[in-house]
Design a protein around this motif. Sequence first.
Motif, short mmCIF file in Angstrom:
data_model
loop_
_atom_site.label_atom_id
_atom_site.label_comp_id
_atom_site.label_asym_id
_atom_site.label_seq_id
_atom_site.Cartn_x
_atom_site.Cartn_y
_atom_site.Cartn_z
N THR A 169 -4.68 9.00 -0.10
CA THR A 169 -5.09 7.76 -0.76
C THR A 169 -6.06 7.06 0.18
O THR A 169 -5.70 6.72 1.32
CB THR A 169 -3.89 6.85 -1.05
N TYR A 170 -7.27 6.88 -0.29
CA TYR A 170 -8.36 6.32 0.54
C TYR A 170 -8.40 4.81 0.32
O TYR A 170 -8.50 4.34 -0.82
CB TYR A 170 -9.68 6.97 0.12
N VAL A 171 -8.33 4.04 1.40
CA VAL A 171 -8.27 2.58 1.33
C VAL A 171 -9.58 2.00 1.85
O VAL A 171 -9.97 2.26 2.99
CB VAL A 171 -7.10 2.03 2.16
N PRO A 186 -4.99 0.20 9.52
CA PRO A 186 -4.20 1.42 9.67
C PRO A 186 -3.14 1.32 10.77
O PRO A 186 -2.06 1.90 10.66
CB PRO A 186 -5.26 2.49 10.02
N PHE A 236 -7.90 4.99 5.96
CA PHE A 236 -8.60 3.71 5.84
C PHE A 236 -10.07 3.89 6.18
O PHE A 236 -10.44 4.65 7.08
CB PHE A 236 -7.99 2.67 6.77
N TYR A 267 -7.81 7.89 -5.03
CA TYR A 267 -7.02 9.10 -4.79
C TYR A 267 -7.96 10.29 -4.65
O TYR A 267 -8.74 10.61 -5.55
CB TYR A 267 -6.03 9.31 -5.92
N LEU A 325 -2.24 7.72 3.85
CA LEU A 325 -3.38 6.82 3.71
C LEU A 325 -4.47 7.14 4.73
O LEU A 325 -4.18 7.47 5.88
CB LEU A 325 -2.95 5.36 3.88
N LEU A 332 0.83 -1.20 0.00
CA LEU A 332 0.00 0.00 0.00
C LEU A 332 0.86 1.26 0.00
O LEU A 332 0.52 2.26 -0.65
CB LEU A 332 -0.94 0.00 1.20
N LEU A 388 -8.03 1.31 -3.74
CA LEU A 388 -7.38 2.60 -3.49
C LEU A 388 -8.05 3.67 -4.33
O LEU A 388 -8.24 3.49 -5.54
CB LEU A 388 -5.90 2.53 -3.82
N CYS A 426 -1.08 7.38 9.46
CA CYS A 426 -2.28 7.26 8.65
C CYS A 426 -3.48 7.45 9.57
O CYS A 426 -3.33 7.53 10.78
CB CYS A 426 -2.34 5.92 7.92
N ALA A 484 0.63 4.28 -3.00
CA ALA A 484 -0.07 5.45 -2.47
C ALA A 484 0.24 6.74 -3.22
O ALA A 484 -0.31 7.79 -2.88
CB ALA A 484 0.26 5.62 -0.99
N TYR A 522 -0.30 -0.63 9.31
CA TYR A 522 0.42 0.21 8.34
C TYR A 522 1.39 1.15 9.05
O TYR A 522 2.56 1.27 8.65
CB TYR A 522 -0.59 1.00 7.51
#
Length: 559
Positions: free
Chosen positions: A415-417, A375, A368, A441, A366, A357, A439, A386, A361, A378
């Motif tokens: 970047t949206y997960v 998160p 989440f 953006y 990020l 990820l 993902l 994040c 990105a 990560y």
Amino acid sequence: MPSTHIQKQFWVNKFVWLTGFVLLVNIIQACSSALLNDEPYYWIYARYLDWGYFDHPPLIALLIRLGGSIASAEIGVRLFPLLLGSGTFYLICKLVDDEAEEVVNLKLLSLLLLSSLFLNLYSFLAIPDTPLLFFATLFLYVYRKYLKNDSLLNAALLGLVTALVLYSKYHGILVVGITLISNLQLLRRRSFYLIVFVAIALYTPHIWWQIGHDYPTIRFQFAGRSGSFEIQHMLSYIGEQAAVTGPVILLLFSILYKPQNQFQKTLKYNVIGVFVFFLISSLKAMVNVHWTAIAWPPMICMAYLYINKLKSRVPLIYGLLVVNLVAVIVLRLNLSLNWFSISNFNDKNPKLMAATLAGKANGRPLVFDNSYNEPSYYTFYTGQACFAVNDIWYKKTQYNYLPSLEQKFQNQAVTYVSDAPVNKASREIVIPKGKKYYLTYIDHFNSFTGVNVRVPELVNYFKRGTAATLKIVVDAPAQYVPLLKATGAYIIIAFTNNLTQEVVYTKCPLPAGFNNSRPFNITFKAPITSGSYHYQFCVVAKEHVGAGYNSNVYQAEVN
């Protein structure tokens, strides 16, 4: 010195060797296994030390913070939990030794301990259950001493351990409460009130934290987990508990054993009381299988005392314990070698997930969606901050109580997960031996986690299918007010049927002259189906991704 005393001293030394073996295995496990389950989430706790957290008391955060000051990586997270978890084995040995009428059968006791799934997992994992099992067992150990010697020192010590039990996990109240129920004569001891005073005095900082944060844990446990009766919840609970306490049927053996003294009576009460409590709880909602783990120390003690007196079928029991032991060994090896995935436990492949990820990105931080483990993983494995947002169809998490972290992401390109695509531009990413993510953006991200919507005059009845009006208040920290106005935010009121889980929601724009904390009315249509509902509010921007979680849960009837 009597020969029996010499024998007992010899076996106590054997307990030390057994505990040392468990400690060595746990150190190897801690160093070789990626963080599992909710461990990274509690590591996030430790970065923001406080007297309380959304869904747990603070002891696990303190233990992780202390371990991280000594060592890095996974061993730093698990250092103090594994020390306490290994100590749980020793304390159970001591309880059995104190209650056994003859020299302890170390072979039987070792098999009972080493083949226990929960005792093995909660002897190294950095989660609240690990200190809970240690301090709950220590509570029983000190309580036994208090029964034998009603001294102020033992009473004060029992009060201290009681507070530590409660600081570990809220389930600890079961051990304390059931112990009192099993021996109401304690109320006649003057020293008992010293126990109460010490425990409450030490626990007061957490009580004040709950009051100051509007009782988030109480609201989550009694409202956020509201549900209706479903027979599969009870059947699932019975089946899962039969599986984890079998095939030796430890629960049955501990129930069949006839207590010989008050302390053994307390052990039996704790075993039966915990399992019955969660059986009743399953009438209302799903019960997680590990919640009964607090009953395992007394259950193993009682099961040992019963099995050790059996005259027949002992070889069969030993054989079944060996089968359990093999299963535990395979599980522990799998946690290090990642042979197969276990849902919600080691199914994220976190190191690869974090690296992948981060590489996809586009240099953006990020955010989440509806997650708290990912998160946390990560941040732990990349060192990059994040954030996580959640909606009312998920649940609140500790990320809802980190406003300083949230502010770092406002109006930023992120970047949206998520687990599902947000739009046509969402990009699918599959992690081998892990999960699928999407993902998206986003050039200007906004969230309103720190905003709280409340109903000053509670309404718990609505007429179905008709227009209704509610007076609400939006409490927003100063930094949110211009953001709410600039983004054209609006309120969503969502009704969820407690039986069918069907959701009906209405969007209500914020008034043009919105003023923080000033009441205003919203108008909406009540659900057309009669029944028991709960309703919540969320605040979203006109151009938004997802819906927030911005209120407590309110119960209502629609007829």
